[in-house]
Scaffold this motif. Sequence first.
Motif, short mmCIF file in Angstrom:
data_model
loop_
_atom_site.label_atom_id
_atom_site.label_comp_id
_atom_site.label_asym_id
_atom_site.label_seq_id
_atom_site.Cartn_x
_atom_site.Cartn_y
_atom_site.Cartn_z
N VAL A 54 98.34 60.56 -31.44
CA VAL A 54 99.81 60.62 -31.35
C VAL A 54 100.46 59.72 -32.40
CG1 VAL A 54 101.77 59.96 -29.90
CG2 VAL A 54 99.91 61.32 -28.93
N VAL A 55 99.99 58.48 -32.51
CA VAL A 55 100.61 57.55 -33.46
C VAL A 55 100.43 58.04 -34.89
CG1 VAL A 55 100.54 55.20 -34.39
CG2 VAL A 55 100.41 55.56 -31.92
N SER A 56 99.23 58.51 -35.22
CA SER A 56 99.00 58.95 -36.61
C SER A 56 99.86 60.17 -36.94
CB SER A 56 97.52 59.22 -36.86
OG SER A 56 97.06 60.31 -36.09
N ALA A 57 100.03 61.06 -35.98
CA ALA A 57 100.84 62.26 -36.24
C ALA A 57 102.30 61.88 -36.49
CB ALA A 57 100.72 63.23 -35.07
N VAL A 58 102.84 60.99 -35.67
CA VAL A 58 104.24 60.60 -35.84
C VAL A 58 104.43 59.80 -37.12
CG1 VAL A 58 106.14 59.27 -34.83
CG2 VAL A 58 104.73 60.75 -33.37
N ARG A 59 103.46 58.96 -37.46
CA ARG A 59 103.55 58.21 -38.73
C ARG A 59 103.58 59.17 -39.92
NH1 ARG A 59 102.18 52.91 -39.72
NH2 ARG A 59 100.70 53.45 -41.38
N LEU A 60 102.69 60.13 -39.90
CA LEU A 60 102.62 61.06 -41.03
C LEU A 60 103.89 61.92 -41.10
CD1 LEU A 60 100.89 62.14 -43.36
CD2 LEU A 60 99.86 63.76 -41.76
N ALA A 61 104.39 62.31 -39.95
CA ALA A 61 105.53 63.23 -39.91
C ALA A 61 106.83 62.56 -40.35
CB ALA A 61 105.69 63.81 -38.52
N TYR A 62 106.99 61.28 -40.05
CA TYR A 62 108.28 60.63 -40.29
C TYR A 62 108.21 59.43 -41.21
CZ TYR A 62 109.84 63.71 -36.58
OH TYR A 62 110.14 64.82 -35.84
N ASP A 63 107.02 59.09 -41.71
CA ASP A 63 106.84 57.97 -42.63
C ASP A 63 107.64 56.76 -42.15
OD1 ASP A 63 105.87 56.60 -44.79
OD2 ASP A 63 107.17 57.54 -46.29
N GLU A 64 108.59 56.25 -42.96
CA GLU A 64 109.28 55.02 -42.58
C GLU A 64 110.62 55.26 -41.91
OE1 GLU A 64 108.96 52.78 -46.33
OE2 GLU A 64 107.40 51.64 -45.32
N LYS A 65 110.85 56.47 -41.45
CA LYS A 65 112.10 56.77 -40.74
C LYS A 65 111.88 56.53 -39.24
CE LYS A 65 115.26 60.56 -39.86
NZ LYS A 65 115.91 61.67 -40.51
N PRO A 66 112.43 55.44 -38.71
CA PRO A 66 112.05 55.05 -37.33
C PRO A 66 112.55 56.03 -36.27
CG PRO A 66 113.13 53.24 -38.49
CD PRO A 66 113.34 54.47 -39.32
N VAL A 67 111.69 56.37 -35.34
CA VAL A 67 112.11 57.19 -34.21
C VAL A 67 113.07 56.38 -33.34
CG1 VAL A 67 109.96 58.50 -34.19
CG2 VAL A 67 110.20 56.50 -32.71
N LEU A 68 113.90 57.07 -32.58
CA LEU A 68 114.87 56.38 -31.71
C LEU A 68 114.33 56.22 -30.30
CD1 LEU A 68 118.16 58.19 -32.80
CD2 LEU A 68 117.15 56.08 -33.70
N ASN A 69 113.27 56.95 -29.97
CA ASN A 69 112.79 56.97 -28.59
C ASN A 69 111.31 57.29 -28.57
OD1 ASN A 69 112.42 57.27 -25.88
ND2 ASN A 69 113.83 58.98 -25.62
N VAL A 70 110.49 56.32 -28.15
CA VAL A 70 109.06 56.58 -28.10
C VAL A 70 108.65 57.18 -26.75
CG1 VAL A 70 108.40 54.81 -29.77
CG2 VAL A 70 108.52 54.23 -27.34
N GLY A 71 109.62 57.41 -25.87
CA GLY A 71 109.32 57.98 -24.55
C GLY A 71 108.43 59.22 -24.60
N PRO A 72 108.76 60.20 -25.46
CA PRO A 72 107.88 61.38 -25.52
C PRO A 72 106.45 61.02 -25.90
CG PRO A 72 109.98 61.84 -26.60
CD PRO A 72 109.97 60.36 -26.27
N MET A 73 106.30 60.02 -26.79
CA MET A 73 104.93 59.62 -27.18
C MET A 73 104.17 59.06 -25.98
SD MET A 73 105.76 57.73 -30.83
CE MET A 73 104.04 57.47 -31.29
N LEU A 74 104.86 58.24 -25.19
CA LEU A 74 104.21 57.68 -24.00
C LEU A 74 103.77 58.81 -23.07
CD1 LEU A 74 106.60 54.67 -23.27
CD2 LEU A 74 104.25 54.56 -24.13
N ASN A 75 104.61 59.82 -22.92
CA ASN A 75 104.24 60.93 -22.05
C ASN A 75 103.03 61.70 -22.58
OD1 ASN A 75 106.42 60.13 -20.58
ND2 ASN A 75 107.78 61.76 -21.30
N TRP A 76 102.99 61.92 -23.90
CA TRP A 76 101.84 62.63 -24.47
C TRP A 76 100.56 61.84 -24.24
CZ3 TRP A 76 105.22 62.98 -29.40
CH2 TRP A 76 106.13 64.05 -29.29
#
Lengths: 511, 396
Positions: free
Chosen positions: A382-404
């Motif tokens: 999960v972390v690697s996918a979000v890092r690759l997808a958004y590079d240095e643009k910070p997500v506003l909510n990691v809630g979905p990641m916690l659920n995954w």
Amino acid sequence: MPVLRLASVLLVAALAGCAAPLDSGVSAYPPASTDAYAQVNRITWGATPAAVARLQAMGLRAYVADQLHPGHEAGLPAEVQAQIDAMTIAQRPLVDLVQEMEQRRKDAEANTDDEAKKAGQRAYQAEMNRLAREAAARHLLRALYSPHQVQQEMAWFWLNHFSVHQAKSNLRALVGDYEETAIRPHALGKFRDLLGAVVQHPAMLRYLDNEQNAAGRVNENFARELMELHTLGVDAGYSQHDVQELARVLTGVGVNLRHNNPGLRKELQGFYVRRGLFEFNPARHDFAAKELLGQPIRSRGLGELEEALDRLARSPATARFICRKLMSFWLTDEPPLALLQAMVQTFERSEGDIAKTLEVLFMSPEFSRAEQQKLKDPVRFVVSAVRLAYDEKPVLNVGPMLNWINRMGEPLYGRATPDGYSLQSAAWASPGQLSTRFEVAKAIGSGSAGLFRTEGPQAQERAAFPQLANALYYQSIIKTLAPATLNALEQAASPQEWNAFLLSSPEMMRR
Amino acid sequence: MQRRQALSALAGLTALSLTTTTRLLAAPAAKSRLLIVFLRGGYDACSLLVPVASSYYYASRPDIAIARPSSDLSSASPLSVDWGLHPALRDSLYPYFKNRELAFVPFSGTHDLSRSHFETQDSMELGQALEGHKSYGSGFMNRLATVLTGSTPMAFTDQLPLVFQGGAKVPNTGLRSLAKPSVDARQSGIIASMYQGTPMGAQVSEGFSVRDEVMREMAAEMDAASRKAITAKGFELEARRIARLMKDSYNLGFVDVGGWDTHVNQGAANGYLANRLDELGLGLAAFAQEMGAAWRDTTVVVMSEFGRTFRQNGNRGTDHGHGSVFWVMGGSVKGNQIAGEQVRVEQATLFQNRDLPVLNEYRAVLGGLLQRQYALSLSQIDTVFPGAKPRDLGLL
């Protein structure tokens, strides 16, 4: 919302008809080499265009040195730091927070009206859940955006090595502090310091029942796991007698949630120790002579524990056990013996210096040369996918990641047994795991999973389509993909689907 | 064995699910079914199967003993002169015992003495001799799947447990919570194509086909749930789902249930452990009921890595011990008996003056049971439990 829709429409229009969605022309970074991509993928939580550029600019040796000696600055982007600073667990000192929650629990219990009591208990539980979720969110934000990636990975590694389960007692209020004060500061330091901090943290003392362990009422749970899971490893030759002796060393080592210290007989007062919630209560300690691993314990009082931990941390069995786990986490389940031996030697000679031990691993030819071997565990996937997808643009909510991560069976502070999650690739390769993973890949690839939608009454949403078809993809990732993967990507009917297929590919399952 | 490998190869080539292939091509499927329920954490067997004739038991557990059978509903239900059953199971499983469909095997377990949950669970799931060469990554249920013609194994767990790891490809699916999949058939096919011929190819296609099968079987339940009908919870819900899949599609199953490591305040007739037993009992009864006519050919074995200390500890709990109690339940089980070798429960017979001894080694007990259930030859038993001498305890 209209802005978001427009952005999606524009993107879809730009990408329509082509299997590969974006053109590689615009990039802030110099061209990425596949070697640098592979190295960053292995050293960090997952390659990003920015991290690959950084490694290329610095060179491997300097990059590794920087990662292993991160200094004291958090180095997070201001936006991310602000998210963390707004958390209750970042604002309230632990003792205050725990005492207040304890009072809330008691107040709810004391209600004579049944409905009021239920409501009070529900509110208490909801707040406890929120505190634990804050800690998990902070963990993920650091994993995503900290420049000190190795430190964050080692924080996860040690949290897993010294695993606690948040469902027990009031641990939900403790796990954030446990990670912050006992684990992360020592994650790349000396193993003995880390061990000492963990052993005296209320989260661990509660989790493994040591606060119940007292002279004449011995509870051996912590003593056994301390040798089996935390230091020597299960086949290290210690006996049931050693477990019992270490349990006696640990008598009186516990937790005190109250403001007051207990009254003590005069001759015991000098032995009493209190640090925040941690307490060593000599009235509960067994002062009789002890022997551990064939040697007598010479100290008296809390010093016995220090002496015992010294002995455990210095044991060659501990060096082997820890280095094998490090190897399994970072590189392979079947360690090259010479490299493992070199790490063990460094660990022993440096008195358990974790950074020095890792340096041996990271600078070894095996580390740079090796094929992708490790299957990502759910957190890394999960972390690697979000890092690759958004590079240095910070997500506003990691809630979905916690659920995954929960859905794939690896929640933070959520391992039911004290052994931590398996580090072996095979543990995450089951059919059920993989079909769930593809569901998660599709959710991330869709760009509408809620990562850029804040929670609460004034929820904001930002347009943010996952940029997986980025310059890094065209310059190096594409060269690592098998023909079957490229063929699948060509069948994508939309950019969302293209993302889902890329994240579902065998190459993205491994590091 | 060769047949099984041929089937695996075929399944890989055609991207068909292994289970489907087996059902299509194998000799008539064995009708009987086996479900292993593993209680992780070492449940306190002395609270389940209460040695009611032992005054030493009552002396050793002043706060957590279960009272001798009486008219009081919080006392043990009588099983024999020596044994009683925890009152939390009075309504759910006691009727199965009286109806001769449930038996217990006290003093059972492994001779492994580490008293470590993880090492003992691993060693039991491997099912191999404690001494000599071990083949890690080969569990006894996996080996059973290879010796049975037409076996259709399934682990009802989120990850594949050690007991089912090994040569036979075994699928898994956790049933505690279910969600409708969003990856559609076309996308599934394209994803599977990326894995074809790779080491994970079989797992990926198996994962998709199991997912589809679970959704078919659970359609009615999900429909009821969407109409907000009252459905079962916890292990009972899970057990009903398992039964629906085992009734139609799978004849070798495994599920684990956690939460048994009761070091502190375990309770007695009521309390933490009683609640766990209650949930387990409701689940097993629901499983039997949901199996319907297939219950006649079904055996359920409940096991755990070890028992707990005979005496209560300083915190009204119990620590890691040794001998445990296995449960054997099923439509054809010779129930209403306490089976296997036994001794009087008193201080002199405790193992290391602390735990119940192991007199019925689990590999011998399970080997004997499998021999009866599947008419396995001695060499087949030896494949499943290498070097073990099966003992028929007359349970089937």
